[in-house]
Motif scaffolding. Structure first.
Motif, mmCIF file in Angstrom:
data_model
loop_
_atom_site.group_PDB
_atom_site.id
_atom_site.type_symbol
_atom_site.label_atom_id
_atom_site.label_comp_id
_atom_site.label_asym_id
_atom_site.label_seq_id
_atom_site.Cartn_x
_atom_site.Cartn_y
_atom_site.Cartn_z
ATOM 1 N N ASP A 63 0.646 -1.317 0.046
ATOM 2 C CA ASP A 63 0.032 0.036 0.037
ATOM 3 C C ASP A 63 0.811 1.367 0.053
ATOM 4 O OD1 ASP A 63 -2.312 -1.554 0.341
ATOM 5 O OD2 ASP A 63 -2.106 -1.614 2.447
ATOM 6 N N GLU A 267 -0.818 8.548 -9.464
ATOM 7 C CA GLU A 267 -1.896 8.788 -9.376
ATOM 8 C C GLU A 267 -2.728 7.286 -9.004
ATOM 9 O OE1 GLU A 267 -2.104 9.789 -13.378
ATOM 10 O OE2 GLU A 267 -2.426 11.730 -12.856
ATOM 11 N N ARG A 269 -4.088 4.431 -6.966
ATOM 12 C CA ARG A 269 -4.704 3.993 -5.416
ATOM 13 C C ARG A 269 -4.208 2.594 -4.872
ATOM 14 N NH1 ARG A 269 -7.294 8.731 -3.840
ATOM 15 N NH2 ARG A 269 -6.882 10.168 -5.548
ATOM 16 N N ASN A 270 -4.238 2.721 -3.585
ATOM 17 C CA ASN A 270 -3.871 1.535 -3.084
ATOM 18 C C ASN A 270 -5.113 0.777 -2.461
ATOM 19 O OD1 ASN A 270 -4.722 2.473 -0.850
ATOM 20 N ND2 ASN A 270 -2.517 2.962 0.074
ATOM 21 N N GLY A 273 -7.853 2.457 -1.244
ATOM 22 C CA GLY A 273 -8.512 3.796 -1.856
ATOM 23 C C GLY A 273 -7.675 4.904 -1.628
ATOM 24 N N HIS A 274 -6.760 5.047 -1.004
ATOM 25 C CA HIS A 274 -5.643 6.298 -0.908
ATOM 26 C C HIS A 274 -4.618 6.251 -1.836
ATOM 27 C CE1 HIS A 274 -8.073 7.542 2.660
ATOM 28 N NE2 HIS A 274 -7.908 6.382 3.204
ATOM 29 N N ARG A 275 -3.873 7.092 -1.996
ATOM 30 C CA ARG A 275 -2.853 7.131 -2.743
ATOM 31 C C ARG A 275 -1.501 6.481 -2.443
ATOM 32 N NH1 ARG A 275 -3.039 13.359 -5.190
ATOM 33 N NH2 ARG A 275 -1.222 12.586 -6.423
ATOM 34 N N ARG A 276 -0.992 5.621 -3.615
ATOM 35 C CA ARG A 276 0.046 4.781 -3.342
ATOM 36 C C ARG A 276 1.263 5.578 -3.075
ATOM 37 N NH1 ARG A 276 1.805 -0.445 -6.626
ATOM 38 N NH2 ARG A 276 1.980 0.997 -8.246
ATOM 39 N N SER A 311 -1.373 7.928 2.425
ATOM 40 C CA SER A 311 -1.647 6.546 1.963
ATOM 41 C C SER A 311 -2.492 5.747 2.890
ATOM 42 C CB SER A 311 -0.213 5.512 1.945
ATOM 43 O OG SER A 311 0.429 6.182 0.488
#
Ligand code: IPM
Ligand code: MG
Length: 359
Positions: A63, A267, A269-270, A273-276, A311
């Motif tokens: 993640d 861009e 997502r992990n 649903g947050h940014r990797r 993240s």
């Protein structure tokens, strides 16, 4: 929520400062699933490559990535070395599409005297260098050296597409909206074609953000204004190489490179649903002090806080870490890099424990 984190400590002081960041995360009772692998010079020595497949796969499956530092002097001396420790971090940035590098520079009241600048210049500084991270001279081709003495030649290529510039500028304006609403775009439009492209695209993106102040600045002038009046700035958006240089300069406003974290976001997502993202201190491997237990772990600990925020959406936990760091500094605790008369100098381990005690 299980936090699946790839921990890549790397070389030099990387492993020491990573250990303290992990200890802080554990103290928050988070559900951690940690995977660790060698990267950088230690991976070259053990496996012949700076970024082994195992480490890359681990980073892609995670993640978020916590990254220490890479670099070894013996590879710097050989200009023809086909494998270099830095390939690990450059390869990860590119492979994970981490185009936006956030380098926050915040002056701690307790550290005002640690800066080489006057306290009245430093007080209240709160800016972010937003560095483009997957383009420019770092990745442009052709790149390389050819010929024999006395006719050796070398070339690097600064190359940007409109799409690369646009996504970075959009990130800049979005960030500014949650802050002081000012974007400074630093380029060399007076000399470089890429600089003119940055300026054109920035002006187009700016139309969508009439609520944000915008200015262009030549990168050299920006370097000067950063020292003259750093409080002027909120977001400095710039290309890869200028961002590298301006962020080291900006780091010294606060006193030490040992204090500054960073987040590299793409861009993607992990699983949550947050940014990797990849999170690393901006300081390097610092081999001169590696293994002595004196490195400042605060930049790495603050990088872990940025990871929780970006993240995993764990804003309260991120705040707790950042406040604990500020309290440790207020209590006069320092590592050797930021020591001042009247403060208590702690080891890497002790500083980690001091932060944990203040969570
Ligand atoms: C940084 C570093 C790296 C860079 C090196 C280690 C390749 O200086 O993250 O600022 O130049 O990007
Ligand atoms: Mg750098």
């Amino acid at each position: 929520m299980k936090l699946r984190i790839a921990v890549l400590p790397g070389d030099g002081i990387g492993p020491e400062v990573c250990a303290e960041a992990i200890a802080v995360l554990r103290a928050l009772n988070l559900d951690l699933e940690l995977h660790t692998a060698l990267v950088g010079g230690c991976a070259i020595e053990a496996l012949g490559t700076a970024l082994p497949d195992e480490a890359l796969r681990m980073a892609q499956d995670a993640d978020a990535v916590l990254f220490g530092a890479v670099g070894m002097a013996k590879f710097d001396q050989d200009p023809t070395a086909p494998v270099r420790p830095e390939q690990a971090i450059l390869g990860l940035r590119k492979a994970l599409g981490l185009f936006a590098n956030l380098r926050p520079v915040k002056a701690y009241e307790a550290l005002l005297d640690a800066s080489t600048l006057k306290p009245e210049v430093v007080r209240g500084v709160d800016l972010i260098i937003l560095r483009e991270l997957t383009g420019g001279a770092y990745f442009g081709r052709p790149q390389g050296q050819s010929g024999e003495p006395p006719n050796r030649q070398a070339v690097d290529t600064t190359f940007y597409t409109e799409a690369e510039v646009r996504r970075l500028m959009v990130t800049a304006f979005e960030l500014a909206r949650g802050r002081k609403r000012r974007v400074t775009q630093a380029d060399k439009a007076n000399v470089m074609a890429t600089g003119r492209l940055w300026r054109q695209v920035a002006h187009e993106v700016r139309q969508d953000y009439p609520d944000v102040d915008y200015e262009d600045m030549f990168a050299d002038a920006c370097a000067m204004h950063l020292l003259r009046n750093p409080r002027h700035f909120d977001i400095i958006a710039t290309e890869n190489l200028f961002g590298d240089i301006l962020s080291d300069e900006a780091a010294m406003i606060t006193g030490s490179m040992g204090m500054l974290p960073s987040a590299s976001l793409g861009e993607a997502r992990n699983r949550h649903g947050h940014r990797r993202g990849l999170y690393e201190p901006i300081h390097g491997a610092a081999h001169d002090i590696a293994g002595k237990g004196i490195a400042n772990p605060l930049a790495m600990i603050l990088s872990a806080a940025m990871m929780l925020r970006w993240s995993f959406g764990l804003h309260a936990e991120a705040d707790r870490i950042e406040q604990a760091v500020a309290r440790a500094l207020d209590d006069g605790l320092r590592c050797a890099d930021i020591q001042q008369p009247g403060t208590t100098v702690l080891s890497t381990r002790e500083m980690g424990a001091a932060v944990i005690a203040r969570l």
